[in-house]
Design a protein around this motif. Structure first.
Motif, short mmCIF file in Angstrom:
data_model
loop_
_atom_site.label_atom_id
_atom_site.label_comp_id
_atom_site.label_asym_id
_atom_site.label_seq_id
_atom_site.Cartn_x
_atom_site.Cartn_y
_atom_site.Cartn_z
N VAL A 1 25.70 85.72 19.32
CA VAL A 1 25.33 84.29 19.38
C VAL A 1 25.29 83.89 20.85
O VAL A 1 25.91 84.52 21.70
CB VAL A 1 26.33 83.41 18.60
N GLY A 2 24.57 82.81 21.15
CA GLY A 2 24.53 82.35 22.53
C GLY A 2 23.50 81.27 22.75
O GLY A 2 22.51 81.19 22.02
N GLU A 3 23.73 80.45 23.76
CA GLU A 3 22.86 79.32 24.05
C GLU A 3 22.01 79.57 25.28
O GLU A 3 22.36 80.39 26.14
CB GLU A 3 23.70 78.04 24.26
N THR A 4 20.88 78.87 25.37
CA THR A 4 20.03 78.94 26.55
C THR A 4 20.60 78.02 27.63
O THR A 4 21.49 77.20 27.38
CB THR A 4 18.60 78.50 26.24
N LEU A 5 20.06 78.14 28.85
CA LEU A 5 20.49 77.25 29.94
C LEU A 5 20.20 75.80 29.59
O LEU A 5 21.03 74.91 29.84
CB LEU A 5 19.78 77.64 31.24
N GLU A 6 19.03 75.55 29.01
CA GLU A 6 18.66 74.18 28.64
C GLU A 6 19.66 73.61 27.64
O GLU A 6 20.08 72.44 27.75
CB GLU A 6 17.26 74.16 28.05
N ALA B 1 29.85 88.59 19.27
CA ALA B 1 29.56 88.67 20.71
C ALA B 1 28.95 87.35 21.17
O ALA B 1 27.86 86.99 20.73
CB ALA B 1 28.60 89.82 21.00
N TYR B 2 29.69 86.64 22.02
CA TYR B 2 29.14 85.43 22.63
C TYR B 2 28.42 85.82 23.92
O TYR B 2 29.04 86.32 24.86
CB TYR B 2 30.24 84.41 22.94
N GLU B 3 27.11 85.61 23.93
CA GLU B 3 26.29 85.97 25.08
C GLU B 3 25.43 84.78 25.50
O GLU B 3 24.37 84.55 24.91
CB GLU B 3 25.38 87.16 24.75
N PRO B 4 25.87 84.01 26.48
CA PRO B 4 25.02 82.92 26.96
C PRO B 4 23.71 83.49 27.50
O PRO B 4 23.73 84.36 28.37
CB PRO B 4 25.86 82.26 28.05
N VAL B 5 22.60 83.02 26.97
CA VAL B 5 21.30 83.61 27.32
C VAL B 5 21.03 83.53 28.81
O VAL B 5 20.45 84.44 29.41
CB VAL B 5 20.17 82.91 26.52
N TRP B 6 21.51 82.46 29.42
CA TRP B 6 21.27 82.25 30.85
C TRP B 6 22.03 83.23 31.73
O TRP B 6 21.76 83.33 32.94
CB TRP B 6 21.62 80.81 31.24
N ALA B 7 22.95 83.98 31.15
CA ALA B 7 23.74 84.93 31.94
C ALA B 7 23.37 86.39 31.66
O ALA B 7 23.96 87.28 32.26
CB ALA B 7 25.23 84.73 31.65
#
Length: 250
Positions: A126-131, A164-170
């Motif tokens: 799972v993870g979020e975009t920078l926006e 797995a937490y993966e922020p998309v921006w990273a």
């Protein structure tokens, strides 16, 4: 309860027979002691060869699986086939699958359900975009993504899930969530699991971080209370992956 540290290496669409042999030989020669769970995910075409040559305690994962067991789905691999090949793990819901190949939350949930039915263990991403982070809706996004998966699971199924937490921006950008940023999301996901599933599942489920993890930052990130390991991208192709795989939980 004590959660065993988990380090995954996602090779993505990288490597050759020669290059992956070097990685496998390095891991075998490292003689990892099994204090951490270590899993590597080479491209599908190399899975069986890696399985034949990698030594315990390192295990192998596929990078994706379809939710049908068989049929006219050219280019896809089923969880049943992955299990039949002797591969114990599969990565599902990676942001690249969601954004580049159109895997919706429902499709990811169907894939997870099929993988568990086939007897696989799942690294669910799972993870979020920078926006989305800048809008302040990180928790809404990741909890919705995990919620779609939770709808198709029974409580006992969580024993075979690593989140797995993966922020998309990273991912692959060189930007890394600070220990505090990552810990905050991990802690909120654990609270969500407690309220949505059960306190026991929240306590036992491993929530790992992915996003430009390397040998320099793994120790700091791994010291956070709710970070139970890493899903490593680019650094899993380098010798430093062994150092990351040896990260000790403080």
């Amino acid at each position: 309860m004590a959660r065993k540290f988990f380090v995954g290496g996602n090779f993505k669409m990288n490597g050759s027979q020669a290059a992956i042999k070097v990685i496998v030989d390095d891991l075998n020669n490292a003689q990892l002691d099994g204090s951490n769970d270590v899993v590597i995910a080479p491209p599908a075409i190399y899975l069986c060869k890696v399985l034949e040559t990698i030594k315990s305690p390192v295990e192998v994962a596929a990078q994706n699986a379809y939710f049908k067991n068989s049929g006219a789905f050219t280019g896809e691999i089923s969880s049943e086939q992955i299990k039949d090949a002797g591969i114990p793990w599969v990565i599902l819901g990676h942001s690249e699958r969601r954004s580049l190949f159109g895997d919706s939350e429902e499709v990811v949930a169907d894939k997870v359900k099929a993988a568990l039915a086939a007897g696989l263990k799942v690294i669910a991403c799972v993870g979020e975009t920078l926006e989305e982070r800048e809008k302040g809706i990180t928790n809404d996004v990741v909890q919705k993504q995990l919620g779609a998966i939770a709808k198709v699971l029974e409580e006992k199924d969580w024993a075979k899930i690593v989140v797995a937490y993966e922020p998309v921006w990273a991912i692959g950008t060189g930007k890394v969530a600070t220990k505090e940023q990552a810990q905050e999301v991990h802690a909120d996901l654990r609270k969500w699991l407690a309220s949505t599933v059960s306190a026991a599942v929240a306590d036992s489920t491993r929530i790992i971080y992915g996003g430009s993890v390397n040998a320099k930052n793994c120790g700091d990130l791994g010291s956070a209370a709710d970070i139970d390991g890493f899903l490593v991208g680019g650094a899993s192709l380098k010798p430093e992956f062994i150092e990351i795989a040896r990260t000790k939980k403080n």
